[in-house]
Design a protein around this motif. Structure first.
Motif, PDB file in Angstrom:
ATOM      1  N   GLY A  32       0.862  -1.038   0.009  1.00  0.00           N
ATOM      2  CA  GLY A  32       0.124  -0.088  -0.216  1.00  0.00           C
ATOM      3  C   GLY A  32       0.763   1.235  -0.049  1.00  0.00           C
ATOM      4  O   GLY A  32       1.614   1.512  -0.763  1.00  0.00           O
ATOM      5  N   GLU A  33       0.772   2.183   1.043  1.00  0.00           N
ATOM      6  CA  GLU A  33       1.333   3.566   1.128  1.00  0.00           C
ATOM      7  C   GLU A  33       2.908   3.290   1.686  1.00  0.00           C
ATOM      8  O   GLU A  33       3.387   4.157   1.975  1.00  0.00           O
ATOM      9  CB  GLU A  33       0.362   4.302   1.769  1.00  0.00           C
ATOM     10  CG  GLU A  33      -0.837   4.674   1.064  1.00  0.00           C
ATOM     11  CD  GLU A  33      -1.690   5.813   1.691  1.00  0.00           C
ATOM     12  OE1 GLU A  33      -1.124   6.407   2.625  1.00  0.00           O
ATOM     13  OE2 GLU A  33      -2.798   5.988   1.282  1.00  0.00           O
ATOM     14  N   GLY A  34       2.828   1.963   1.918  1.00  0.00           N
ATOM     15  CA  GLY A  34       4.456   1.816   2.412  1.00  0.00           C
ATOM     16  C   GLY A  34       4.872   2.061   3.940  1.00  0.00           C
ATOM     17  O   GLY A  34       5.791   1.953   4.340  1.00  0.00           O
ATOM     18  N   MET A  35       3.735   2.066   4.630  1.00  0.00           N
ATOM     19  CA  MET A  35       3.982   2.322   6.460  1.00  0.00           C
ATOM     20  C   MET A  35       4.875   1.181   6.799  1.00  0.00           C
ATOM     21  O   MET A  35       5.729   1.494   7.639  1.00  0.00           O
ATOM     22  CB  MET A  35       2.572   2.536   6.887  1.00  0.00           C
ATOM     23  CG  MET A  35       1.775   3.855   6.407  1.00  0.00           C
ATOM     24  SD  MET A  35       0.329   3.809   7.433  1.00  0.00           S
ATOM     25  CE  MET A  35       0.732   4.035   9.217  1.00  0.00           C
ATOM     26  N   LEU A  36       4.380   0.106   6.705  1.00  0.00           N
ATOM     27  CA  LEU A  36       5.080  -1.136   7.330  1.00  0.00           C
ATOM     28  C   LEU A  36       6.336  -1.356   6.733  1.00  0.00           C
ATOM     29  O   LEU A  36       7.494  -1.737   7.170  1.00  0.00           O
ATOM     30  CB  LEU A  36       4.449  -2.319   7.350  1.00  0.00           C
ATOM     31  CG  LEU A  36       4.951  -3.697   7.534  1.00  0.00           C
ATOM     32  CD1 LEU A  36       5.558  -3.656   9.170  1.00  0.00           C
ATOM     33  CD2 LEU A  36       4.265  -4.896   7.253  1.00  0.00           C
ATOM     34  N   ALA A  37       6.431  -1.162   5.274  1.00  0.00           N
ATOM     35  CA  ALA A  37       7.815  -1.178   4.521  1.00  0.00           C
ATOM     36  C   ALA A  37       8.744  -0.034   5.399  1.00  0.00           C
ATOM     37  O   ALA A  37       9.763  -0.475   5.343  1.00  0.00           O
ATOM     38  CB  ALA A  37       7.894  -0.980   3.159  1.00  0.00           C
ATOM     39  N   ARG A  38       8.495   0.867   5.342  1.00  0.00           N
ATOM     40  CA  ARG A  38       9.429   2.105   6.228  1.00  0.00           C
ATOM     41  C   ARG A  38       9.811   1.665   7.449  1.00  0.00           C
ATOM     42  O   ARG A  38      10.842   1.844   8.132  1.00  0.00           O
ATOM     43  CB  ARG A  38       8.514   3.453   5.964  1.00  0.00           C
ATOM     44  CG  ARG A  38       8.495   4.098   4.644  1.00  0.00           C
ATOM     45  CD  ARG A  38       8.157   5.279   4.442  1.00  0.00           C
ATOM     46  NE  ARG A  38       6.685   5.681   5.014  1.00  0.00           N
ATOM     47  CZ  ARG A  38       5.761   5.517   4.193  1.00  0.00           C
ATOM     48  NH1 ARG A  38       5.818   5.018   2.899  1.00  0.00           N
ATOM     49  NH2 ARG A  38       4.614   5.391   4.805  1.00  0.00           N
ATOM     50  N   GLU A  39       8.625   1.135   8.236  1.00  0.00           N
ATOM     51  CA  GLU A  39       9.051   0.773   9.770  1.00  0.00           C
ATOM     52  C   GLU A  39      10.122  -0.508   9.733  1.00  0.00           C
ATOM     53  O   GLU A  39      11.104  -0.513  10.442  1.00  0.00           O
ATOM     54  CB  GLU A  39       7.858   0.149  10.477  1.00  0.00           C
ATOM     55  CG  GLU A  39       6.889   1.031  10.633  1.00  0.00           C
ATOM     56  CD  GLU A  39       5.514   0.887  11.540  1.00  0.00           C
ATOM     57  OE1 GLU A  39       5.774   0.674  12.708  1.00  0.00           O
ATOM     58  OE2 GLU A  39       4.681   0.442  10.868  1.00  0.00           O
ATOM     59  N   LEU A  40       9.975  -1.410   8.743  1.00  0.00           N
ATOM     60  CA  LEU A  40      10.810  -2.582   8.366  1.00  0.00           C
ATOM     61  C   LEU A  40      12.308  -1.667   8.232  1.00  0.00           C
ATOM     62  O   LEU A  40      13.222  -2.659   8.580  1.00  0.00           O
ATOM     63  CB  LEU A  40      10.565  -3.393   7.298  1.00  0.00           C
ATOM     64  CG  LEU A  40       9.442  -4.359   7.708  1.00  0.00           C
ATOM     65  CD1 LEU A  40       8.862  -5.104   6.508  1.00  0.00           C
ATOM     66  CD2 LEU A  40       9.855  -5.441   8.825  1.00  0.00           C
ATOM     67  N   ARG A  41      12.434  -0.852   7.284  1.00  0.00           N
ATOM     68  CA  ARG A  41      13.635  -0.192   6.816  1.00  0.00           C
ATOM     69  C   ARG A  41      14.642   0.206   8.084  1.00  0.00           C
ATOM     70  O   ARG A  41      15.678   0.357   7.985  1.00  0.00           O
ATOM     71  CB  ARG A  41      13.586   0.891   5.799  1.00  0.00           C
ATOM     72  CG  ARG A  41      14.661   1.482   5.214  1.00  0.00           C
ATOM     73  CD  ARG A  41      15.409   0.739   4.566  1.00  0.00           C
ATOM     74  NE  ARG A  41      16.543   1.372   4.169  1.00  0.00           N
ATOM     75  CZ  ARG A  41      17.653   1.575   4.753  1.00  0.00           C
ATOM     76  NH1 ARG A  41      17.893   0.953   6.245  1.00  0.00           N
ATOM     77  NH2 ARG A  41      18.712   1.957   4.262  1.00  0.00           N
TER      78      ARG A  41
END
Length: 193
Positions: A32-41
């Protein structure tokens, strides 16, 4: 500005806590808008987010965060393997058996698959859980508000909780399956090293 909250965001912590020690790569399926991806980063050096939804990927790219975003189909895109493969509230958009098998194929040896999914109630047997979820939801929304994402939605989910438990057992022997509040379930599966 208050942090965004909804049932899916509530379970990001479950995914973050499951990141394998020493993980170098991670994939967020249905980002989606990348919220989890940014947290994973913040925990994993190389993170890829993939989603079919063009507007969601555009918002994710705009937010940045050092994540590679791919607009594509995780079922067919030539990607992987990854030390962590995560999927939150996307599996019910797909054929569960085929998707879980594909997601497992994307996990590197010694890596981990973490899925947070939605399922339908199993009728009267789930009535107490449903009542608890309704009450908890009302309290949480009053305290935190509720952020409504822009991604496409599927309701009701095609599988029941009991049906998902069987699918997970069949496709991913050894996976841990758990029911959660807020109408969610999760699995954690590790690929042998």
């Amino acid at each position: 500005m208050a942090p965004r909250w909804n049932h899916n965001i509530h379970y990001h912590r479950l995914v973050l806590d499951a990141v394998p020690s020493g993980a170098r790569t991670a994939l967020d399926i249905g980002c989606g808008e990348g919220m989890l991806a940014r947290e994973l980063r913040t925990r994993v050096p190389q993170v890829t987010g993939i989603d079919l939804d063009g507007p969601g990927i555009a918002l994710a790219r705009e937010a940045g965060g050092g994540v590679e975003y791919v607009q594509g189909d995780a079922m067919t895109e030539p990607i992987g393997p990854f030390d962590l493969v995560a999927c939150v509230a996307t599996l019910h958009h797909l054929d569960a058996r085929a998707a879980l098998a594909r997601f497992a194929d994307l996990v590197a040896p010694g890596g981990r698959l973490v899925v947070v999914g939605l399922a339908r109630s199993d009728g009267l047997v789930d009535a107490p859980r449903e009542a608890a979820a309704v009450l908890a939801h009302a309290v949480a929304v009053r305290r935190r508000g509720y952020w409504e994402h822009s991604a496409p939605q599927v309701w009701p989910p095609p599988e029941t909780y009991a049906g998902m438990r069987v699918i997970v057992r069949d496709v991913l022997p050894g996976a841990t399956f758990r029911r959660h509040l807020y109408w969610r379930w999760s699995l954690v599966w590790e690929r042998p090293a």
